[in-house]
Scaffold this active site. Structure first.
Site, PDB file in Angstrom:
ATOM      1  N   GLY A 231       0.889  -1.051   0.030  1.00 45.95           N
ATOM      2  CA  GLY A 231       0.009  -0.066   0.135  1.00 45.95           C
ATOM      3  C   GLY A 231       0.841   1.442  -0.025  1.00 45.95           C
ATOM      4  O   GLY A 231       2.067   1.210  -0.319  1.00 45.95           O
ATOM      5  N   GLY A 255       7.530  -6.865  -6.667  1.00 47.02           N
ATOM      6  CA  GLY A 255       6.986  -7.708  -7.448  1.00 47.02           C
ATOM      7  C   GLY A 255       6.117  -7.008  -8.423  1.00 47.02           C
ATOM      8  O   GLY A 255       6.219  -5.679  -9.110  1.00 47.02           O
ATOM      9  N   ASP A 256       5.103  -7.721  -8.969  1.00 49.74           N
ATOM     10  CA  ASP A 256       4.154  -7.322 -10.025  1.00 49.74           C
ATOM     11  C   ASP A 256       3.442  -5.915  -9.587  1.00 49.74           C
ATOM     12  O   ASP A 256       3.409  -4.974 -10.404  1.00 49.74           O
ATOM     13  CB  ASP A 256       2.972  -8.267 -10.275  1.00 49.74           C
ATOM     14  N   THR A 258       4.550  -3.820  -7.389  1.00 46.85           N
ATOM     15  CA  THR A 258       5.632  -2.708  -7.395  1.00 46.85           C
ATOM     16  C   THR A 258       6.132  -2.348  -8.753  1.00 46.85           C
ATOM     17  O   THR A 258       6.153  -1.059  -8.694  1.00 46.85           O
ATOM     18  CB  THR A 258       6.730  -3.384  -6.672  1.00 46.85           C
ATOM     19  N   THR A 284      10.150 -11.533  -6.821  1.00 52.39           N
ATOM     20  CA  THR A 284       9.011 -12.333  -6.348  1.00 52.39           C
ATOM     21  C   THR A 284       9.457 -13.770  -6.135  1.00 52.39           C
ATOM     22  O   THR A 284       9.953 -14.267  -7.043  1.00 52.39           O
ATOM     23  CB  THR A 284       7.607 -12.226  -7.100  1.00 52.39           C
ATOM     24  N   ASP A 286       7.320 -15.949  -5.781  1.00 55.12           N
ATOM     25  CA  ASP A 286       6.184 -16.723  -6.650  1.00 55.12           C
ATOM     26  C   ASP A 286       6.344 -16.851  -7.928  1.00 55.12           C
ATOM     27  O   ASP A 286       5.981 -17.727  -8.586  1.00 55.12           O
ATOM     28  CB  ASP A 286       4.991 -16.022  -6.511  1.00 55.12           C
TER      29      ASP A 286
HETATM   30  N1  ATP Z   1      -1.673  -0.968  -9.800  1.00 56.81           N
HETATM   31  C1  ATP Z   1      -1.015  -0.075  -9.015  1.00 56.81           C
HETATM   32  N2  ATP Z   1      -0.572   0.935  -9.135  1.00 56.81           N
HETATM   33  C2  ATP Z   1       0.336   1.557  -8.272  1.00 56.81           C
HETATM   34  N3  ATP Z   1       1.025   1.225  -7.301  1.00 56.81           N
HETATM   35  C3  ATP Z   1       0.790  -0.362  -6.967  1.00 56.81           C
HETATM   36  C4  ATP Z   1      -0.261  -0.965  -7.803  1.00 56.81           C
HETATM   37  N4  ATP Z   1      -0.344  -2.174  -7.372  1.00 56.81           N
HETATM   38  C5  ATP Z   1       0.456  -2.280  -6.404  1.00 56.81           C
HETATM   39  N5  ATP Z   1       1.260  -1.016  -6.057  1.00 56.81           N
HETATM   40  C6  ATP Z   1       2.074  -0.641  -5.014  1.00 56.81           C
HETATM   41  O1  ATP Z   1       3.239  -1.567  -5.229  1.00 56.81           O
HETATM   42  C7  ATP Z   1       3.656  -2.027  -3.800  1.00 56.81           C
HETATM   43  C8  ATP Z   1       3.856  -3.363  -3.701  1.00 56.81           C
HETATM   44  O2  ATP Z   1       2.582  -4.072  -4.094  1.00 56.81           O
HETATM   45  P1  ATP Z   1       2.172  -5.602  -3.808  1.00 56.81           P
HETATM   46  O3  ATP Z   1       1.927  -5.344  -2.351  1.00 56.81           O
HETATM   47  O4  ATP Z   1       1.235  -6.015  -4.600  1.00 56.81           O
HETATM   48  O5  ATP Z   1       3.600  -6.351  -3.630  1.00 56.81           O
HETATM   49  P2  ATP Z   1       4.331  -7.002  -4.968  1.00 56.81           P
HETATM   50  O6  ATP Z   1       5.261  -5.789  -5.433  1.00 56.81           O
HETATM   51  O7  ATP Z   1       3.519  -7.492  -5.848  1.00 56.81           O
HETATM   52  O8  ATP Z   1       5.280  -8.000  -4.368  1.00 56.81           O
HETATM   53  P3  ATP Z   1       4.844  -9.591  -4.016  1.00 56.81           P
HETATM   54  O9  ATP Z   1       3.399  -9.846  -4.414  1.00 56.81           O
HETATM   55  O10 ATP Z   1       5.981 -10.362  -4.657  1.00 56.81           O
HETATM   56  O11 ATP Z   1       4.832  -9.627  -2.245  1.00 56.81           O
HETATM   57  C9  ATP Z   1       2.704  -1.571  -2.874  1.00 56.81           C
HETATM   58  O12 ATP Z   1       3.200  -0.242  -2.099  1.00 56.81           O
HETATM   59  C10 ATP Z   1       1.368  -1.045  -3.504  1.00 56.81           C
HETATM   60  O13 ATP Z   1       0.668  -0.091  -3.035  1.00 56.81           O
HETATM   61  O1  F6P Z   2       1.936 -11.816   4.352  1.00 54.32           O
HETATM   62  P1  F6P Z   2       2.448 -10.969   3.428  1.00 54.32           P
HETATM   63  O2  F6P Z   2       3.888 -10.431   3.699  1.00 54.32           O
HETATM   64  O3  F6P Z   2       1.446 -10.117   2.949  1.00 54.32           O
HETATM   65  O4  F6P Z   2       3.033 -11.991   2.276  1.00 54.32           O
HETATM   66  C1  F6P Z   2       2.194 -13.146   1.587  1.00 54.32           C
HETATM   67  C2  F6P Z   2       2.380 -13.014   0.129  1.00 54.32           C
HETATM   68  O5  F6P Z   2       3.730 -12.557  -0.128  1.00 54.32           O
HETATM   69  C3  F6P Z   2       4.248 -13.510  -1.271  1.00 54.32           C
HETATM   70  O6  F6P Z   2       5.260 -14.337  -0.805  1.00 54.32           O
HETATM   71  C4  F6P Z   2       4.578 -12.861  -2.480  1.00 54.32           C
HETATM   72  O7  F6P Z   2       3.483 -12.307  -2.935  1.00 54.32           O
HETATM   73  C5  F6P Z   2       2.928 -14.409  -1.495  1.00 54.32           C
HETATM   74  O8  F6P Z   2       3.410 -15.738  -2.030  1.00 54.32           O
HETATM   75  C6  F6P Z   2       2.165 -14.350  -0.424  1.00 54.32           C
HETATM   76  O9  F6P Z   2       0.794 -14.655  -0.391  1.00 54.32           O
HETATM   77 MG    MG Z   3       2.664  -9.385  -6.290  1.00 55.96          MG
END
Ligand code: ATP
Ligand code: F6P
Ligand code: MG
Length: 563
Positions: A231, A255-256, A258, A284, A286
């Site tokens: 967030g 990740g995606d 981010t 990631t 995953d």
């Molecule tokens: N569509 C988006 N637009 C702007 N910021 C985003 C969007 N989706 C996610 N973010 C921001 O990217 C950051 C990381 O997103 P998220 O928690 O989904 O993890 P992630 O990067 O996908 O990593 P992982 O899922 O592997 O843990 C957060 O601070 C979130 O607010």
């Molecule tokens: O509990 P957290 O820190 O939100 O992370 C859990 C998620 O993060 C990941 O490791 C990566 O997206 C997922 O496999 C899992 O669902």
């Molecule tokens: Mg993700």
């Protein structure tokens, strides 16, 4: 964050007071200065290196790369001969004309000057697909990563920052270390700022000055010394902070989600016309990021998962009708579970989100467990956290999300353990001994293994070379074993998933001998549609398989054999 810096590492904790700087005190007047750079249409002589004539490009064939300021920047596509397509990455000169260039300082670096052809050739690109037909088009290519002869930043001009976002992943600290050391040792960059605690750290937290000394030992620790969060992505506030601090290279590890965040930051920076390079490093465990061969940390996670699977196997085989059940991470993609299963050879059943399954009735999971226990006296099941969620949602409703908007999943491990226990004790009157192991966080909170550490180093150095060369709005990653620069839109358009009609899943099925679960009447229909969609996207009809068949033939045969 604080706890990391005041932890056992004396080298870090003793430096903390000097390196922590309040975000407010760091504000400078640079926003006014940099906003005087005008946003303008791209020049035809983009600074991105392209000797068009050499591979049959024509300038006319290059599509418009202009941003319209509304987040609708068009892909930068270059068409060449024989169906060659380059999905190029943006460059600072696309919107800031006449930027000065400088010789790459690496040419005077004793470590590199002896390397023949150290600089990447301007026309080097990497194909996305390496299995092709002789008459097929050459297909999509990405720019090869690496140092360029000319750079768009002087060493003492660079003010870089690094941020880590999303969940933890083995190797995060290695990437941070190698970004700092790469910038410092290769390009003489002295100013690198660490953003504390993910995206919101840009506007709400402290920053840390990162030097080679500060990061020297961090690759031996799990987690991220910068902290992370979900967030808190406020584009305007983040870009204001980048401007206010005079940052001109932004390295974003995550990740995606981010990378989506990085993409909008890039768009806003471009809209404001700032000379700021934005580079993403995909992270990631995953392995759900598309295009790239794999993401860093994935190998380490798979390796660590072996310890849990081994324990489950030892427990299961030591007791009558023993069942070892291991839950692994993977909310939408079952790669960790699939590779951990293939690596182990002790697993009898692997359940992943991409492959629907059912519990009761002929060919169902309970049926298979009973059969395995009768044959072998014990069994091991690996389940990815996102598997079977559609079955759980029939009994437990949840619409909860995490701070980033990711759907919070029900604990499928606990749920399925209970269902198995209930079924055998109540319906079968059979004594089973089920041991449930949940190592989910243990597989991602560790340092990267040797191969991930090497990969992290390549990734970090690649993005540094890219940003110094003026590229922006890109992610770096391995494509067919070569480091590339990939435009953000390709990374964020969809998630990488296990294709269960592909041969890797077939290898798994033949290793575990588990049922495919495809013939079930109660198999969730929309899940089947998802699979069909993935199949359509991932399996071009004419893709040649090892045995000379086309992928489409194999899919058809497999579907028949499942019925
Ligand atoms: N569509 C988006 N637009 C702007 N910021 C985003 C969007 N989706 C996610 N973010 C921001 O990217 C950051 C990381 O997103 P998220 O928690 O989904 O993890 P992630 O990067 O996908 O990593 P992982 O899922 O592997 O843990 C957060 O601070 C979130 O607010
Ligand atoms: O509990 P957290 O820190 O939100 O992370 C859990 C998620 O993060 C990941 O490791 C990566 O997206 C997922 O496999 C899992 O669902
Ligand atoms: Mg993700």
């Amino acid at each position: 964050m604080d706890s990391i810096f005041s932890s056992n590492s004396s080298s870090i904790s003793c430096l903390k007071p000097r390196f922590l700087e309040s975000s407010k005190s760091a504000i400078t007047t640079s926003r006014n200065l940099s906003s005087s750079i005008c946003f303008s249409a791209p020049t035809s002589d983009s600074g991105s290196d392209s000797a068009f004539s050499m591979i049959g490009f024509s300038r006319a064939s290059m599509s418009n790369v202009n941003g319209n300021g509304n987040g609708n920047i068009k892909p930068k596509i270059v068409n060449g001969d024989f169906g060659y397509v380059l999905e190029d990455v943006p460059h600072l000169t696309d919107y800031i004309p006449d930027l000065p260039t400088y010789s790459n300082p690496l040419q005077d670096n004793p470590a590199y000057s002896v390397v023949k052809q150290y600089f990447v050739h301007v026309d080097d690109t990497v194909p996305q697909k390496i299995v092709v037909h002789k008459d097929g088009p050459r297909g999509i290519h990405f720019r090869r990563a690496g140092p360029r002869q000319k750079v768009y930043f002087e060493s003492d001009e660079v003010h870089a920052c690094i941020v880590t976002c999303g969940g933890l992943c083995p190797g995060l600290n290695t990437v941070i270390r190698e970004l700092v050391c790469g910038l410092h040792h290769m390009y003489g960059v002295k100013r690198v700022l660490g953003i504390d605690g993910g995206y919101r750290g840009f506007y709400a937290r402290n920053t840390i000055n990162l030097t080679p000394k500060v990061v020297n030992d961090i690759h031996k620790r799990g987690g991220t010394i910068l902290g992370t969060s979900r967030g808190g992505h406020d584009t305007a506030k983040i870009v204001d902070s980048i401007q206010d601090r005079g940052i001109n290279q932004v390295y974003i590890i995550g990740g995606d989600g981010t990378q989506k965040g990085a993409s909008v930051i890039f768009e806003e920076i471009r809209r404001r016309g700032l000379k700021v390079a934005v580079a993403g490093i995909p992270k990631t465990i995953d392995n759900d990021i598309p295009v790239i061969d794999k993401s860093f940390g994935f190998d380490t996670a798979v390796e660590e998962a072996q310890r849990a699977i081994n324990a489950a196997h030892v427990e299961a085989e030591s007791i009558e009708n023993g069942i070892g059940l291991v839950k692994l991470m993977g909310r939408n993609s079952g790669f960790i579970a699939m590779y951990a299963t293939l690596a182990s050879r002790d697993v009898d059943c692997c359940l992943i989100p991409e492959s629907p399954f059912y519990l009761e009735g002929e060919g169902g999971l309970f049926d298979y467990i009973e059969k395995r226990l009768k044959e072998n006296g014990h069994m091991v099941i690996v389940i990815a956290e996102g598997a079977g969620q559609e079955l759980l949602s029939q009994t437990i409703q949840s619409t909860q999300q995490d701070a980033s908007g990711n759907k919070l999943l029900q604990d499928v491990g606990l749920w399925i353990s209970q269902r198995i226990k209930d079924y055998f004790s109540k319906q079968k009157k059979m004594t089973i001994n089920l041991k449930y192991i949940d190592p989910t966080y243990m597989i991602r909170a560790i340092p990267g293994n040797a191969s991930d550490n090497v990969y992290c180093t390549l990734l970090a150095q690649s993005v540094v070379h890219g940003a110094m060369a003026g590229y922006t709005g890109f992610t770096s990653g391995l494509v067919n074993g070569r480091q590339t620069y990939i435009p953000f839109y390709r990374i964020i358009e969809k998630q990488n998933k296990v294709v269960i009609t592909d041969r890797m899943w077939a290898r798994l099925l033949s290793s575990t001998n588990q049922p495919s679960f495809w013939s079930a009447k109660d198999c969730i229909e929309d899940k089947k549609e998802d699979i069909a969609k993935v199949k359509e996207e991932e399996e071009p009809e004419n893709r040649l398989m090892d045995n000379g068949n086309c992928a489409s033939d194999i899919v058809a045969k497999k579907e028949v054999s499942y019925m």
